[in-house]
Scaffold this motif. Structure first.
Motif, PDB file in Angstrom:
ATOM      1  N   ASN A  26     -45.945 -29.470 -21.684  1.00  0.00           N
ATOM      2  CA  ASN A  26     -46.419 -28.903 -22.949  1.00  0.00           C
ATOM      3  C   ASN A  26     -47.124 -27.569 -22.676  1.00  0.00           C
ATOM      4  O   ASN A  26     -48.335 -27.427 -22.853  1.00  0.00           O
ATOM      5  CB  ASN A  26     -47.362 -29.897 -23.627  1.00  0.00           C
ATOM      6  N   ASN A  27     -46.331 -26.583 -22.266  1.00  0.00           N
ATOM      7  CA  ASN A  27     -46.864 -25.241 -21.998  1.00  0.00           C
ATOM      8  C   ASN A  27     -45.978 -24.174 -22.634  1.00  0.00           C
ATOM      9  O   ASN A  27     -45.484 -23.258 -21.973  1.00  0.00           O
ATOM     10  CB  ASN A  27     -47.008 -24.998 -20.487  1.00  0.00           C
ATOM     11  N   PRO A  28     -45.748 -24.279 -23.955  1.00  0.00           N
ATOM     12  CA  PRO A  28     -44.872 -23.310 -24.618  1.00  0.00           C
ATOM     13  C   PRO A  28     -45.485 -21.908 -24.629  1.00  0.00           C
ATOM     14  O   PRO A  28     -46.702 -21.742 -24.683  1.00  0.00           O
ATOM     15  CB  PRO A  28     -44.754 -23.865 -26.039  1.00  0.00           C
ATOM     16  N   SER A  29     -44.615 -20.903 -24.588  1.00  0.00           N
ATOM     17  CA  SER A  29     -45.039 -19.506 -24.655  1.00  0.00           C
ATOM     18  C   SER A  29     -43.798 -18.651 -24.867  1.00  0.00           C
ATOM     19  O   SER A  29     -42.670 -19.153 -24.775  1.00  0.00           O
ATOM     20  CB  SER A  29     -45.747 -19.083 -23.354  1.00  0.00           C
ATOM     21  N   PRO A  30     -43.979 -17.344 -25.123  1.00  0.00           N
ATOM     22  CA  PRO A  30     -42.806 -16.479 -25.246  1.00  0.00           C
ATOM     23  C   PRO A  30     -41.972 -16.410 -23.973  1.00  0.00           C
ATOM     24  O   PRO A  30     -40.817 -15.980 -24.016  1.00  0.00           O
ATOM     25  CB  PRO A  30     -43.421 -15.109 -25.570  1.00  0.00           C
ATOM     26  N   PHE A  31     -42.549 -16.843 -22.833  1.00  0.00           N
ATOM     27  CA  PHE A  31     -41.837 -16.762 -21.562  1.00  0.00           C
ATOM     28  C   PHE A  31     -41.349 -18.116 -21.059  1.00  0.00           C
ATOM     29  O   PHE A  31     -40.514 -18.175 -20.159  1.00  0.00           O
ATOM     30  CB  PHE A  31     -42.734 -16.113 -20.506  1.00  0.00           C
ATOM     31  N   THR A  32     -41.879 -19.214 -21.617  1.00  0.00           N
ATOM     32  CA  THR A  32     -41.489 -20.546 -21.164  1.00  0.00           C
ATOM     33  C   THR A  32     -40.721 -21.326 -22.220  1.00  0.00           C
ATOM     34  O   THR A  32     -40.384 -22.485 -21.997  1.00  0.00           O
ATOM     35  CB  THR A  32     -42.727 -21.367 -20.756  1.00  0.00           C
ATOM     36  N   PHE A  33     -40.469 -20.709 -23.380  1.00  0.00           N
ATOM     37  CA  PHE A  33     -39.810 -21.373 -24.500  1.00  0.00           C
ATOM     38  C   PHE A  33     -40.680 -22.558 -24.928  1.00  0.00           C
ATOM     39  O   PHE A  33     -41.855 -22.378 -25.219  1.00  0.00           O
ATOM     40  CB  PHE A  33     -38.393 -21.784 -24.093  1.00  0.00           C
ATOM     41  N   VAL A  34     -40.163 -23.790 -24.945  1.00  0.00           N
ATOM     42  CA  VAL A  34     -40.982 -24.929 -25.364  1.00  0.00           C
ATOM     43  C   VAL A  34     -41.792 -25.511 -24.213  1.00  0.00           C
ATOM     44  O   VAL A  34     -42.660 -26.366 -24.420  1.00  0.00           O
ATOM     45  CB  VAL A  34     -40.118 -26.040 -25.997  1.00  0.00           C
ATOM     46  N   GLY A  35     -41.534 -25.071 -22.987  1.00  0.00           N
ATOM     47  CA  GLY A  35     -42.261 -25.569 -21.829  1.00  0.00           C
ATOM     48  C   GLY A  35     -41.377 -25.610 -20.598  1.00  0.00           C
ATOM     49  O   GLY A  35     -40.184 -25.279 -20.644  1.00  0.00           O
ATOM     50  N   THR A  36     -41.980 -26.007 -19.488  1.00  0.00           N
ATOM     51  CA  THR A  36     -41.277 -26.062 -18.211  1.00  0.00           C
ATOM     52  C   THR A  36     -40.551 -27.393 -18.053  1.00  0.00           C
ATOM     53  O   THR A  36     -41.129 -28.461 -18.269  1.00  0.00           O
ATOM     54  CB  THR A  36     -42.269 -25.884 -17.046  1.00  0.00           C
ATOM     55  N   ASN A  37     -39.294 -27.319 -17.640  1.00  0.00           N
ATOM     56  CA  ASN A  37     -38.503 -28.523 -17.390  1.00  0.00           C
ATOM     57  C   ASN A  37     -38.798 -29.071 -15.994  1.00  0.00           C
ATOM     58  O   ASN A  37     -38.663 -28.357 -14.997  1.00  0.00           O
ATOM     59  CB  ASN A  37     -37.011 -28.217 -17.477  1.00  0.00           C
ATOM     60  N   THR A  38     -39.186 -30.343 -15.938  1.00  0.00           N
ATOM     61  CA  THR A  38     -39.296 -31.070 -14.684  1.00  0.00           C
ATOM     62  C   THR A  38     -38.157 -32.079 -14.638  1.00  0.00           C
ATOM     63  O   THR A  38     -37.957 -32.847 -15.582  1.00  0.00           O
ATOM     64  CB  THR A  38     -40.644 -31.807 -14.588  1.00  0.00           C
ATOM     65  N   TYR A  39     -37.404 -32.060 -13.547  1.00  0.00           N
ATOM     66  CA  TYR A  39     -36.239 -32.934 -13.427  1.00  0.00           C
ATOM     67  C   TYR A  39     -36.505 -34.048 -12.415  1.00  0.00           C
ATOM     68  O   TYR A  39     -37.094 -33.810 -11.355  1.00  0.00           O
ATOM     69  CB  TYR A  39     -35.012 -32.132 -12.996  1.00  0.00           C
ATOM     70  N   ILE A  40     -36.045 -35.246 -12.757  1.00  0.00           N
ATOM     71  CA  ILE A  40     -36.080 -36.395 -11.858  1.00  0.00           C
ATOM     72  C   ILE A  40     -34.638 -36.729 -11.510  1.00  0.00           C
ATOM     73  O   ILE A  40     -33.842 -37.071 -12.392  1.00  0.00           O
ATOM     74  CB  ILE A  40     -36.765 -37.611 -12.519  1.00  0.00           C
ATOM     75  N   VAL A  41     -34.298 -36.596 -10.235  1.00  0.00           N
ATOM     76  CA  VAL A  41     -32.930 -36.806  -9.768  1.00  0.00           C
ATOM     77  C   VAL A  41     -32.854 -38.149  -9.050  1.00  0.00           C
ATOM     78  O   VAL A  41     -33.609 -38.413  -8.113  1.00  0.00           O
ATOM     79  CB  VAL A  41     -32.494 -35.677  -8.811  1.00  0.00           C
ATOM     80  N   GLY A  42     -31.936 -39.002  -9.491  1.00  0.00           N
ATOM     81  CA  GLY A  42     -31.750 -40.302  -8.875  1.00  0.00           C
ATOM     82  C   GLY A  42     -32.458 -41.404  -9.640  1.00  0.00           C
ATOM     83  O   GLY A  42     -33.136 -41.168 -10.649  1.00  0.00           O
ATOM     84  N   VAL A  43     -32.312 -42.610  -9.131  1.00  0.00           N
ATOM     85  CA  VAL A  43     -32.933 -43.793  -9.728  1.00  0.00           C
ATOM     86  C   VAL A  43     -33.496 -44.656  -8.590  1.00  0.00           C
ATOM     87  O   VAL A  43     -32.796 -44.931  -7.619  1.00  0.00           O
ATOM     88  CB  VAL A  43     -31.917 -44.623 -10.539  1.00  0.00           C
ATOM     89  N   GLY A  44     -34.750 -45.029  -8.715  1.00  0.00           N
ATOM     90  CA  GLY A  44     -35.368 -45.886  -7.710  1.00  0.00           C
ATOM     91  C   GLY A  44     -36.014 -45.105  -6.583  1.00  0.00           C
ATOM     92  O   GLY A  44     -37.218 -45.191  -6.355  1.00  0.00           O
ATOM     93  N   ARG A  45     -35.222 -44.325  -5.881  1.00  0.00           N
ATOM     94  CA  ARG A  45     -35.695 -43.436  -4.822  1.00  0.00           C
ATOM     95  C   ARG A  45     -35.241 -42.031  -5.214  1.00  0.00           C
ATOM     96  O   ARG A  45     -34.046 -41.735  -5.132  1.00  0.00           O
ATOM     97  CB  ARG A  45     -35.155 -43.860  -3.453  1.00  0.00           C
ATOM     98  N   VAL A  46     -36.161 -41.195  -5.638  1.00  0.00           N
ATOM     99  CA  VAL A  46     -35.805 -40.003  -6.408  1.00  0.00           C
ATOM    100  C   VAL A  46     -36.336 -38.717  -5.784  1.00  0.00           C
ATOM    101  O   VAL A  46     -37.199 -38.733  -4.891  1.00  0.00           O
ATOM    102  CB  VAL A  46     -36.342 -40.118  -7.851  1.00  0.00           C
TER     103      VAL A  46
END
Length: 304
Positions: A31-51
């Motif tokens: 939740n860090n919206p700005s003119p440079f970040t759009f609605v906020g920064t995307n954090t991605y979680i890759v995988g399931v269980g061990r990620v």
């Protein structure tokens, strides 16, 4: 001029909720919206269980709590950082403290060139200069886990330690701030380099991935065509700068006023830095000469 890129600003999400993008991929938006970040920064979680976690985000305890909640006891095996701007990398420290996972990235934040007088403070403003990865990743280096394989793709330009990560199983590229669906990437000297950025754009455009998951906003579909539109856009901006120089405009404010008509005043500084980045590239290619005003072909000042 941005109309030459087929932007897509549609995005359905909820802060604090990790949305499944594929059976092996989730996205949580800070939740860090700005003119440079759009609605906020995307954090991605890759995988399931061990990620693996890509771009933990800003140093925000609420975002950290949301990330831990959505991990729901899963083991984090690696924390990857696309680049060291403060909306992407600082939370890596706290996430490592909680999970014990190593932090991986290209390296510490560096300037694209030697700093001129007065530039250090601006470099500090957006840069996470405290970032030091536990291991510096090399070109093509593989980070693998249970059901996921990530290939390191250095993409300097937005910052000089910027990297994308190719997710082999899904045939997608985590593009950081290199290419985004909602807007163009800001190239801001002395952190960024237009010469390096254009070379990196052409590199990713030649890769096989057809979808990019960026650092902000929704996915980049038809990725090759989109990256090609990015390249075309920059070449058009370069041509516009050269035309205005020939017309006698010789300062960054004047160039911004002529080229970015109708620009939101909040973005004037970013536009000035983008013009500076283009000018530095043009000087490097010997298409423009920076000289004292009395013998001016093109003159520009880092203060913009």
């Amino acid at each position: 001029m941005a109309d030459d890129i087929p932007f897509d600003r549609s995005l359905v999400f909820e802060y604090g909720r990790a949305d499944w993008l594929s059976p092996r991929l989730r996205r949580l938006i800070a939740n860090n919206p700005s003119p440079f970040t759009f609605v906020g920064t995307n954090t991605y979680i890759v995988g399931v269980g061990r990620v693996a976690v890509i771009d933990p985000g800003p140093d925000d305890p609420v975002h950290l709590a949301g990330l831990i909640k959505n991990l729901n006891g899963e083991k984090v095996e690696a924390i990857l950082v696309t680049h060291t701007h403060r909306d992407h990398s600082p939370l890596a420290v706290r996430l490592k403290e909680l999970t014990g996972a190593p932090v991986l990235g290209i390296g510490p934040h560096i300037a694209a060139r030697p700093l001129n007088f007065g530039e250090f403070d601006r470099l500090e403003a957006s840069a996470d200069t405290q970032f030091v990865p536990d291991r510096a990743l090399g070109d093509g280096e593989i980070i693998a886990g249970d059901g996921w394989t990530l290939e390191t793709v250095p993409t300097p330009g937005h910052t000089m330690n910027h990297a994308a990560f190719a997710f082999k199983e899904d045939n997608v590229l985590f593009a950081g701030d290199h290419v985004m669906a909602w807007a163009t990437s800001v190239i801001a000297p002395p952190d960024g380099s237009m010469s390096a950025y254009m070379a990196s754009l052409r590199r990713v455009a030649a890769r096989p991935e057809t979808v990019y998951w960026p650092g902000h906003g929704g996915p980049v579909r038809n990725a090759k065509q989109f990256a090609a539109a990015y390249v075309k856009h920059r070449l058009m901006r370069e041509a516009a700068i050269l035309r205005q120089l020939k017309e006698g405009l010789t300062t960054i404010p004047a160039l911004v006023g002529a080229i970015y008509q109708g620009l939101d005043q909040k973005l004037t500084g970013a536009a000035g830095l983008s013009v500076l980045a283009h000018l530095e590239d043009l000087v490097q290619r010997q298409l423009v000469i920076a000289a004292p005003a009395a013998t001016l072909t093109a003159t520009y000042h880092p203060a913009g």
